[in-house]
Design a protein around this motif. Sequence first.
Motif, PDB file in Angstrom:
ATOM      1  N   GLU A 157      90.685 -13.799  11.951  1.00  0.00           N
ATOM      2  CA  GLU A 157      89.599 -13.216  11.177  1.00  0.00           C
ATOM      3  C   GLU A 157      88.437 -12.771  12.083  1.00  0.00           C
ATOM      4  O   GLU A 157      88.087 -13.469  13.023  1.00  0.00           O
ATOM      5  CB  GLU A 157      89.112 -14.346  10.278  1.00  0.00           C
ATOM      6  CG  GLU A 157      88.352 -13.968   9.072  1.00  0.00           C
ATOM      7  CD  GLU A 157      88.120 -15.251   8.267  1.00  0.00           C
ATOM      8  OE1 GLU A 157      89.056 -15.676   7.566  1.00  0.00           O
ATOM      9  OE2 GLU A 157      87.019 -15.829   8.378  1.00  0.00           O
ATOM     10  N   ASN A 158      87.901 -11.622  11.776  1.00  0.00           N
ATOM     11  CA  ASN A 158      86.741 -11.094  12.492  1.00  0.00           C
ATOM     12  C   ASN A 158      86.982 -10.744  13.951  1.00  0.00           C
ATOM     13  O   ASN A 158      86.045 -10.502  14.699  1.00  0.00           O
ATOM     14  CB  ASN A 158      85.544 -12.043  12.385  1.00  0.00           C
ATOM     15  CG  ASN A 158      84.817 -11.805  11.073  1.00  0.00           C
ATOM     16  OD1 ASN A 158      84.610 -10.652  10.691  1.00  0.00           O
ATOM     17  ND2 ASN A 158      84.455 -12.868  10.383  1.00  0.00           N
TER      18      ASN A 158
ATOM     19  N   LYS B 246      89.143  -7.573  10.244  1.00  0.00           N
ATOM     20  CA  LYS B 246      89.111  -8.026   8.854  1.00  0.00           C
ATOM     21  C   LYS B 246      88.139  -9.193   8.783  1.00  0.00           C
ATOM     22  O   LYS B 246      88.214 -10.083   9.630  1.00  0.00           O
ATOM     23  CB  LYS B 246      90.517  -8.475   8.466  1.00  0.00           C
ATOM     24  CG  LYS B 246      90.733  -8.605   6.990  1.00  0.00           C
ATOM     25  CD  LYS B 246      92.212  -8.528   6.659  1.00  0.00           C
ATOM     26  CE  LYS B 246      92.791  -9.908   6.483  1.00  0.00           C
ATOM     27  NZ  LYS B 246      94.160  -9.883   5.951  1.00  0.00           N
ATOM     28  N   ASP B 247      87.240  -9.184   7.797  1.00  0.00           N
ATOM     29  CA  ASP B 247      86.238 -10.249   7.771  1.00  0.00           C
ATOM     30  C   ASP B 247      86.677 -11.423   6.897  1.00  0.00           C
ATOM     31  O   ASP B 247      87.802 -11.456   6.391  1.00  0.00           O
ATOM     32  CB  ASP B 247      84.858  -9.689   7.376  1.00  0.00           C
ATOM     33  CG  ASP B 247      84.766  -9.305   5.899  1.00  0.00           C
ATOM     34  OD1 ASP B 247      85.665  -9.684   5.109  1.00  0.00           O
ATOM     35  OD2 ASP B 247      83.785  -8.620   5.533  1.00  0.00           O
ATOM     36  N   GLU B 248      85.772 -12.370   6.717  1.00  0.00           N
ATOM     37  CA  GLU B 248      86.106 -13.619   6.017  1.00  0.00           C
ATOM     38  C   GLU B 248      86.440 -13.388   4.540  1.00  0.00           C
ATOM     39  O   GLU B 248      87.066 -14.226   3.901  1.00  0.00           O
ATOM     40  CB  GLU B 248      84.977 -14.649   6.188  1.00  0.00           C
ATOM     41  CG  GLU B 248      83.584 -14.208   5.722  1.00  0.00           C
ATOM     42  CD  GLU B 248      82.890 -13.213   6.668  1.00  0.00           C
ATOM     43  OE1 GLU B 248      83.468 -12.887   7.725  1.00  0.00           O
ATOM     44  OE2 GLU B 248      81.785 -12.744   6.329  1.00  0.00           O
TER      45      GLU B 248
END
Length: 656
Positions: free
Chosen positions: A465-466, A516-518
Motif C-alpha cells: 500500500e502507498n 494505491k492508498d489505504e
Amino acid sequence: MSESTIESILQEKRVFPPSAEFSQNAQIKSLEDYQKLYDKASSDPEKFWAELAESELHWFQKWDDVLDWQPPFAKWFVNGKINISYNCLDRHLTTWRKNKAALIWEGEPGDSRTLTYAQLHREVCQFANALKELGVQKGDRVGVYMPMIPEAAVAMLACARIGAVHSVVFGGFSAEALRDRLIDGQAKLVVTADGGWRKDAIVPLKVQVDKALADTTVTTVEKVLVVKRTGQETEMEPGRDHWWHDMQSSVSPDCPAEPMESEDMLFVLYTSGSTGKPKGVVHTTGGYNLYTHMTTKWIFDLNDTDVYWCTADVGWITGHSYIVYGPLSNGATTVMYEGAPRSSNPGCFWDVIEKYGVTVFYTAPTAIRAFIKMGEQLPNARNLSSLRLLGTVGEPINPEAWMWYHRVIGGERCPIVDTWWQTETGGIMITPLPGAIATKPGSATRPFPGIIADIVDLEGNTVPENEGGYLAVRYPWPGMMRTVYGDPDRFRRTYWEHIPPKDGKYTYFAGDGARKDEDGYFWVMGRVDDVLNVAGHRLGTMEVESALVSHPAVAEAAVVGKPDELKGEEVVAFVTLEGTYQASEELSKELKKHVVNEIGAIARPGEIRFTDSLPKTRSGKIMRRLLRSLAAGEEVTGDTSTLEDRSVLDKLREGA
Ligand code: WTA
C-alpha cells in the motif's frame, strides 16, 4: 508530470462524498452497492458480464461461451451474433426514443444540427448503402479522416452496420501520418470532407487525402467519399472521388444491420507506443459494445433527461467510446462540438453548455488548466446550473485544477469522475461511480466492476500500500484490445510480457506508474515508458525522433518531455547536425515545421536544442533521463557513471 504536481498529489487528503440527493437518483447509489457489484464481478467475471450482455444488449444469436481466454488472446461471447449499429440505433426506434435527440451538433461558425434517433438511423443506412455501392464489403477497412461533424459518427456507424472496419485518423494528423495509417490498415476507401473548422480557419482535409494518396506506396485505396462541409473549391478525381450529397439523393434509406460475429473486428485505431511506428489497436464488436455501454451507463449515470457532452475528437478513443458508441447504445443525447476554445472565443464551451442545457460534461485536464488561465469571469458569466456531473480523462489531473473544476464549473454540487483508461482498454477502467464513491482530488479512485486492477513490480508481485509501482490488470475484460493489427507478436510483447506470466496467468501492463492508498484508491502518476502526454494526446518520442532525422540537416535526435503548466508535457528535442549544417534560429523553425508536416501540429516541439553530441552509455544508448533533467532545468542527479563521455553533459549544460 512535474515533481511539484506529484508532490501535491501525494499530500492530497481532501475527500468529497456525493450529495445524498445525487446518490439517491444515481444508477449505483452507495459504496455498499458498488462493493457488492465489484465482489460479484470479481468472484465470477464471466457470469457477471454474461448477465449484463443478456439484459443490456440486443443479440441476433446468443453466444456459446462467454470467454475463451488463450492468453494473451481473448474472445468474448464466442459465436454470438450482434451489430453495434443496431444496438445504437434500431433498437431505440421501437420505443419513444425514436424522436429523441440522438446527436446535437454545434458547428464552428455558428452552424448547428440535431438528429433524432430516427433521422440518424436513416442517414446511417444511406451512408452504408453508399459505401456498398462504392464496393465496400464486410471485413474491408475504411479510413475516416473527418472534422467533428455528424457525418463522422454516421460514417463510423455505417461501417459497423455493414461489417466494414473503420480506422479513424484524427483530422489534425498530417498527410504523411494519414498515409502510413492507410497503408498499415490496407484501407479500401477513405471517407473525408472538403474541409473542417479548426480555431477560426479551414483545414482542407481533402487536399491532405489527395497528398497521402499521391504516394505510390498507397496501393489499396480505390475510392474516396467526400462530405461537403466548408464549401471551398475542391478537386475531385473522376472515378475515384465521390460527393456524399450526390450519392445521398439516390441511395436507399433501407439497410438492415448485418449480424456480425461477436469477435468480428469493429475498428482499428492507431496509437503511439515507446517503440516503432504507431500501432493499430484492434477492437471487436460484442465485448466492446458491452463494455462501452456499461461504463457509460454507470459512470456518466445517464438517464433520459440528460444532455451529455464529451469534448474529445472522434479521432481518439475517447470520441469512439464516449461520443459515439457508449452514449448511443444507451439511447442518450450526445453533443458533438466542432470548435475548440481559442482567443477569439474563449468562452465557447460555456456557451455550448448554456445553449443546450448540458447536464453531464466530460473533458481533459489540459482544457481545465487553460480555462483557469482565462479566468473565472468567463464561466461565471454563463448559466451552468444545468450541470450535475463532471468528468476528466487523458492525463493525471493536478488537485488545483480539480478544485477549480469542482468549484467554478461544478458549483460545488457536481461529482467529478476522474477516469483512467487507454486506447487499448476500450473503455474506462478506474473511476469513481459518481453516486457511490467519494472522490479525492487527483485520484481516479477505484476499478470498475469486473476490472481486477493492481499495482505491481516488474516480477508481477503486488507492491505494498502507498508504494509506487506499475499499473496492471490481472484478468481479461470485454472491452480489451484483441491484438495489434497485423502484428500479434507485438501485442504480446508490448502488453503481456513486461510482467512475466506466472503459472499460465498473464498480467496486462498498462505503461503507467501508480500507487494505491489505504482506501484502495488508485493514484495514476503518468507514463513509465517513452510515451509523452502532450495536452492529453499520446505521442511516442520515437515518432518525433524519426520525423526529425528524416530532415537532411539532422544527424541524430533525442526527444524528451518537459513539464508544462498548461499542456502537462511539452516536446523538447536534442538534435545533432549533419556535416556542414549550422545551428540557427531559422533551422530550429524549419525543423519544428518539418515535424508538423510529418506528424501533425500536436507533435510540434516546443524547443529544439542543438548540440555536438548526445549523452550515451558505453553501449550507445541515449541517456534520456539526463536529457529530461536538462530539459526541465533541473540538476542532473543520480548515477552518471555509465555515461561514455562526461564532457558531453557539461557542454549540454553550457548550451542551455
Ligand atoms: C493517460 C485516453 C491519469 C495514461 C483515454 C494512459 C491518464 C494514457 C488518465 C492513455 C487519468 C488517461 N489519469 N492518466 N484519468 N486517463 N491517462 O490511449 O498515461 O490516448 O496510459 O487514451 O493517458 O492515452 P490514450
